[in-house]
Every structure is written in structure tokens, then in C-alpha cells.
Design an enzyme around this catalytic site. Structure first.
Site, PDB file in Angstrom:
ATOM      1  N   LYS A 141      12.598  52.526 112.359  1.00  0.00           N
ATOM      2  CA  LYS A 141      12.600  53.119 111.034  1.00  0.00           C
ATOM      3  C   LYS A 141      11.846  52.203 110.088  1.00  0.00           C
ATOM      4  O   LYS A 141      11.837  50.990 110.336  1.00  0.00           O
ATOM      5  CB  LYS A 141      14.011  53.393 110.509  1.00  0.00           C
ATOM      6  N   TYR A 226      18.541  53.585 104.725  1.00  0.00           N
ATOM      7  CA  TYR A 226      19.896  53.657 105.291  1.00  0.00           C
ATOM      8  C   TYR A 226      20.807  54.526 104.429  1.00  0.00           C
ATOM      9  O   TYR A 226      21.634  55.274 104.945  1.00  0.00           O
ATOM     10  CB  TYR A 226      20.503  52.254 105.427  1.00  0.00           C
TER      11      TYR A 226
END
Ligand code: NAD
Length: 376
Positions: A141, A226
């Protein structure tokens, strides 16, 4: 009444037992791929690590405890790293590559998948090359630096007939999954609110994370993601709008296009709302709070390397800590080799949704407007 999805989750998820049980209930044909709760025995996923930096080091160490995944290849621009990692992980010279010649992995049967762990802006091009070589892609990510690139990565992997998975390690973490199951089973009632606080105080001003060309942005790409991703799996819906505000206290360290602190809000179809913070300028920020009409779940830390500390209105949630990347890589082996599904998706579409939200947050910051989203 419990949903069919919930019913499926509660069946014993051995690859053998589930199809048998469902064929007897007559719903096998409409059955989604089985969820992984225990990784079944099966072929080992042979993985080449690309980008031998600090996170790859963590992944490599964690993979030593995997039963279904193994390091069988290395890709790096630094010959000395190829040498030392090759010796440490027993990767022969003919499975070590650099960034110029790694397309040759296509002829290497010892590599099933490449795990891309390089600076964000490189993920797109590297993913396209790995897919063209006919190997599955596991990509860290953020999957890319914008939705356009993310979409191209999804399309390239589809075209090549390989899987694209994003390194969302929290999607396999036991306390997180417990919280998500509580929400799915109605223990929290209708969800009203999520708070996600994600940040840390970044050090060295010369690192790639503060270079827009390599990072694609600042804190949002790296750590704010996140809170975005967590909002989606905790609330269990896709957001339909975002608003956002940026604060920059140090324009020398955080140059044009590199965000320091952004607060953002998201609205969901049910009426639930999320309030989130992404920052490179505050420590002790790793917290999720999910509020429903009948209860709550709180996690702090919520996305660190663990142990994750979680509690609900019923008390502490104390699922034992397992190194996240060990579970992740074993389960990714089952996703790739056995066609199983994780309880929370980790595919390219999942990564792409986060990229669309990041694009929308940046537009909300620059325009000052509420930006609508259409993710489903
Ligand atoms: P890092 O700086 O420690 O490692 C990056 C690696 O890429 C190094 O080996 C470096 O040599 C190599 N590299 C290749 N070309 C480079 C270039 N032009 N400039 C700089 N480095 C170059 O970074 P990291 O912390 O390992 O992060 C790598 C990726 O992993 C990022 O996308 C990051 O978001 C992701 N990450 C994910 C997690 C997680 O928990 N899932 C944690 C940390 C990092």
C-alpha cells in the site's frame, strides 16, 4: 436472521468440508469462494521480494514462519543486498534480479508471485512488468499514487490472467476480524460513527517518503490510508462523500504536494459518518473507534505491527498476536493457489477504492468542497 455470508463464515472452513456441506444444502452453485479461517495444507507460494528495504526485511523475517509461502527470488538495484539476502534466505544466483533484467522472471518456474515493496510511485510500472511476465502481483500500500494508475494495474493483471493483491496486513489480523465479525453479527447495532486517527512524526527530511516524485504525496498515501481503509472495513459500507481540510506547519519539510496533516470526514449510505486524521507531525496516533447504537469497539493501537489492543462495550478483545506478515503471506498463498477469499478483500479493486478516496480527499482539500464518491 443471520445473513448467508455470516452463515458461510461460521461453517468449518476447511477446503474439503465446505463444498460438501453446501452441496448437501443445494446452494453450491451460487456459493462464493470459501473464506479462509484456517489455511489448509497445499502448495507453497514461491515469492520474489522486490525492493529490499526496511519493510521487505520485516516481511522476509516473518515469512520464515510461513507454512505456505517461501522466498524464492530477490529483485534489487543493490548488488551487495542481492548477495547478502541471497545467502541469508537461500536464494540461488539465478533467481536474483535487478530492476533492468527482472522481466526474465517469466522463464523462472521457481517464482509464482512478486511482492512489490518499493517506493509508492514505482508500484504501477513494476506491477505492469510483473503481470506481463505472467506472475501474480502482491503490491504494498498504497497500490499506486492515484486511481488512474490503480485502474491500469487492475486491468493489466486481469488481462495477463494473474492475481493482484494489496499488502493490507490488517485484513488478516485476529482482533480486527473479531471486531468486524461483531459488527456483521449485529452486536453493535446500526453503525453511527467511526473515528480513525493515523499518524506519526516523520524524521529525516531527505527520505523518499517526503519526495513527491517517489511518494506521490505525503502522510495520506503512507499512513492516512489506514484510516481510510479501516473506515471501510469497520463501518462495512463504501463512503459516498468526503470533505477534507489540510494544515501545514512546516512548508520546508513538507513541500508542495506533500501533505503533512489532513483531517477528513466521510459519509456512508446508511447515514453513518467517519471523522479521520492523517498526519506526519504527531506521535501516538493509531486509533480506531467504531460506535453503534448498541455498542462500540475501540482499538489502540489499531494498525501498528502489534499486538493490537482492542475492547468493546463487553470488555477486552484478546485474540493472540501472530506476526501480521506471517498470517498475511500464508493466507495470500491460499488466495492465489486455492482460490480462497479473505474475510476482508485484499484484491486490486479494494486497493483501487482507497486510491479513489485519496483522489477525492485531495480534491476536497484543494476545492474546499464536499466531493461525491461512487465506489460500488
Ligand atoms: P524503504 O525506504 O525502507 O525501502 C524501499 C526500498 O526500495 C529500498 O530497498 C530501496 O533501495 C528501494 N528503492 C528502489 N528504488 C528506489 C528509489 N528510487 N528511491 C528510494 N528507494 C528505492 O521503504 P519501506 O518502508 O520498506 O517502504 C516500501 C513500501 O512498503 C512503501 O510502499 C510503503 O508504503 C510500504 N510499507 C508498508 C508497510 C505495511 O505495514 N504494510 C509498512 C512499511 C512500508
Amino acid at each position: 436472521m443471520k445473513s448467508r455470508r455470516t452463515f458461510l463464515q461460521h461453517l468449518t472452513m476447511s477446503a474439503g468440508i465446505l463444498p460438501l456441506a453446501l452441496s448437501q444444502t443445494g446452494i453450491l452453485q451460487a456459493m462464493p469462494k470459501p473464506y479462509i479461517s484456517q489455511v489448509p495444507d497445499g502448495p507453497v507460494l514461491k515469492v520474489a521480494l522486490m525492493g529490499l528495504g526496511s519493510y521487505a526485511d520485516r516481511v522476509a523475517k516473518a515469512m520464515q514462519d510461513c507454512k505456505r509461502a517461501k522466498i524464492t527470488g530477490l529483485i534489487s538495484g543493490t548488488p551487495s543486498k542481492l548477495e547478502s539476502w541471497g545467502a541469508e534466505y537461500n536464494v540461488p544466483e539465478n533467481s536474483r534480479y535487478n530492476y533492468e533484467n527482472f522481466d526474465a522472471i517469466k522463464d523462472n518456474p521457481e517464482i509464482d508471485a512478486v511482492y512489490i515493496i518499493t517506493p509508492n510511485a514505482q508500484h504501477h510500472g513494476q506491477c505492469l512488468r510483473v503481470a506481463a511476465a505472467g506472475k501474480h502481483v502482491i503490491c504494498e500500500k498504497p497500490m499506486s499514487i492515484n486511481a488512474k494508475e490503480g485502474r491500469e494495474m487492475v486491468e493489466a493483471c486481469e488481462k495477463a490472467g494473474v492475481k493482484l493483491l494489496i499488502g493490507y496486513r490488517m485484513h488478516f489480523e485476529a482482533n480486527t476480524l473479531n471486531a468486524v465479525r461483531m459488527r456483521k453479527e449485529g452486536e453493535l447495532g446500526d453503525i453511527r460513527f467511526f473515528q480513525g486517527l493515523s499518524g506519526f512524526r516523520i524524521g529525516d527530511p531527505n527520505q523518499w517518503r517526503l519526495d513527491k516524485d517517489l511518494a506521490g504525496g505525503g502522510a495520506m498515501m503512507d499512513i492516512g490510508i489506514y484510516a481510510i481503509n479501516g473506515a471501510r472495513y469497520m463501518v462495512g459500507e463504501e463512503p459516498i462523500w468526503v470533505t477534507a481540510q489540510e494544515v501545514k506547519t512546516d512548508p520546508v519539510k513538507f513541500k508542495e504536494g506533500v501533505d503533512e496533516t489532513i483531517t477528513f470526514q466521510m459519509g456512508f449510505p446508511s447515514g453513518a459518518i467517519a471523522s479521520c486524521l492523517s498526519t506526519y507531525n504527531m506521535n501516538y496516533l493509531d486509533k480506531f473507534f467504531l460506535n453503534g447504537e448498541k455498542g462500540f469497539v475501540e482499538m489502540q493501537p489499531s494498525t501498528g505491527y502489534g499486538p493490537i489492543k482492542a475492547k468493546s462495550h463487553e470488555g477486552d478483545i484478546t485474540k493472540p498476536h501472530v506476526t501480521h506478515q506471517t498470517t498475511q503471506m500464508d493466507q495470500m498463498a491460499a488466495i492465489i493457489h486455492d482460490d480462497m477469499e479473505p474475510e476482508i478483500p485484499v484484491d486490486g479493486q479494494e486497493g483501487l477504492k482507497d486510491m479513489k478516496i485519496i483522489d477525492a480527499i485531495m480534491l476536497a482539500v484543494s476545492s474546499g468542497n464536499k466531493v461525491k464518491l461512487d465506489l460500488v
